[in-house]
Design a protein around this motif. Structure first.
Motif: not given
Length: 490
Positions: A118, A274, A287, A290-291, A120-121
């Motif tokens: 979270t 990622a 991204k 990552v989500v 890292s976003l």
């Protein structure tokens, strides 16, 4: 056998599709790949696909064992009940306790990456701030705790959304990886062989990590009391779920081997997906993955909470743990005391994790400890299935292979992995795994001395159990129907 009476879990809430969704979400494809790929590569190098393949085969034997045991004993405690009624109540309790410890450890091993992802976003530098990651992860954990408290139907709706997006992203990137031209390494069929393992202990280390990948599909058995036609549905859903995640694991692990160099994999750590996403689709791909990992992590926190709270509910109902754990909420039909107890224990562990070191280190030790406990209780379940079905194993080739040889081979593999890997694990991993398991001796002895009826079990036998499931037929008809039901078993 259920040894107490009172308000139970709400029956017939989940259907077949719902249960398959839970099986896939329980194994958490994106999270497992992100958290474990670099760990697996560090243990076995390019043999990651082989480790997954050779763990999948015996794992299917354990899936068959669960499916067959679920046919004759529908119980939220799953292995806790089955092992106790076939092998010995002490082993049954330790089997259930191993699940409780492994899922509790996972509360930290899963929530910390959720917090780090979270962060890292917004700013990649924040992801290595362990106290902040622990705080954000604890927030995600509390959200999932409330969802699980709200009941099985709400849980499945949340899973449909999170796991649906996760699987779409993963499949999309697997297809993109196949078409990608920038290869760091050419594909080699030896990745599926034994040549890259460093002897038997190296193979065992890889198998232990691979077991963590698959772990979680057995949530279908913990949900059996809330599932329609659960005697068949739970096992079928687990089988489908393991097949789906196996294909995803193999495809993604091979993609990592092909597209990323050894240095990239080792440097990426838990961020390996990622990095893979950036390689395939620079700027956006990282991204998106990552989500996907974040959704997968949150989703598997939910299924893990179901496993541990349903297991504790069964223990409280049987008076092998405080009876309050067997209390069901009047409105939501969920074991709210067990949920509250797990929440409190996990929040204490978050505090300890915040001071323990880096997210990568916690993940490495947590995965190894959980793998050790998984091998223990899966191994016992495989033996339990063979014992429960012993009277029919020689009645047909199918029963002999699917009910005897395969589950027993899966059990032998798991228990061999457990023993062989002991010398390869860090002190922290051994303390979490073996130490956590041994703490179960305290409640086991206390409630055994108090006279819990769980320690005087009705023996579990396949033919008699299925015959007893039809109370409206005569003795001969019940036996005949039991034989017919066994004939259609997995």
């Amino acid at each position: 056998m259920r040894t107490t009476t009172g308000r139970g879990l709400q029956p017939n809430v989940l259907g077949t599709f719902d249960t398959i969704v839970m099986a896939v979400a329980g194994s958490a494809p994106a999270y497992s790949l992100a958290a474990t790929t670099a760990v697996l590569f560090g243990a076995v190098g390019l043999a990651g696909p082989a480790a997954l393949l050779y763990c999948a085969l015996p794992m299917l034997g354990i899936v068959l064992a669960y499916a067959r045991l679920g046919r004759i004993d529908v119980n939220a405690g799953a292995g806790y009940s089955w092992v106790g009624r076939t092998l010995h109540p002490f082993l049954g309790f330790l089997s259930g306790w191993a699940l409780v410890v492994s899922t509790t450890v996972f509360m930290v091993a899963g929530s910390l990456p959720a917090g780090a992802l979270t962060l890292s976003l917004f700013d990649p530098a924040l992801a290595e701030n362990t106290p902040l990651a622990a705080a954000v992860g604890a927030g995600w954990f509390l959200v999932m705790l409330l969802v699980v408290l709200g009941g099985a139907r709400l849980t499945v709706r949340a899973q449909l959304l999170m796991s649906g997006i996760e699987l779409l992203v993963l499949v999309g990137f697997v297809l993109a990886a196949l078409a990608h031209r920038g290869h760091a390494t050419a594909f080699d069929w030896s990745w599926l062989g034994f040549g890259h393992f460093d002897g038997a202990s190296g193979f065992a280390s890889g198998a232990l990590i691979a077991a963590f990948y698959f772990w979680g599909w057995d949530v279908t058995s913990n949900l059996s009391e809330e599932t329609r036609d659960s005697r068949r549905t739970a096992g079928l859903a687990a089988l489908v779920g393991v097949a789906v995640v196996f294909l995803l694991f193999e495809a993604c692990t091979i993609s990592v081997n092909v597209l990323l160099s050894a240095g990239q994999i080792e440097a990426a750590g838990a961020n390996v997906l990622a990095v893979l996403g950036q390689e395939i689709w620079p700027g956006v791909g990282g991204k998106l993955l990552v989500v996907a990992v974040l959704l997968s992590t949150v989703a598997t926190l939910e299924t893990t909470l179901i496993q541990v709270t349903r297991s504790l509910f069964a223990m409280g109902r049987d008076r092998t743990m405080p009876a309050a754990l067997g209390t069901v909420h009047r409105r939501w039909n969920t074991p709210w005391v067990a949920i509250a107890a797990v929440g409190a224990a996990a929040l204490l562990m978050f505090g300890a994790a915040a001071a323990a070191g880096s997210v990568s280190r916690i993940l490495r030790d947590g995965v190894a400890a959980i793998g050790l406990l998984i091998a223990f209780y899966y191994g016992l379940a495989g033996i339990a299935a063979v014992v429960a079905y012993k009277s029919v194993l020689l009645s047909s080739v199918r029963h002999f292979l699917l009910g005897g040889v395969w589950p027993l081979a899966g059990s032998a593999f798991m228990l061999w992995t457990f023993v062989e890997s002991l010398g390869e694990l860090s002190t922290t991993a051994l303390t979490l795994g073996l130490g956590g398991l041994l703490t179960g001796l305290v409640p086991m002895v206390v409630y055994w001395r108090k006279g819990s009826a769980y320690y005087r079990p009705a023996r579990l036998d396949a033919v008699s159990a299925l015959a007893a499931a039809d109370p409206f037929a005569g003795d001969r008809t019940r036996t005949r129907r039991a034989d017919e039901s066994l004939a259609t078993d997995f």
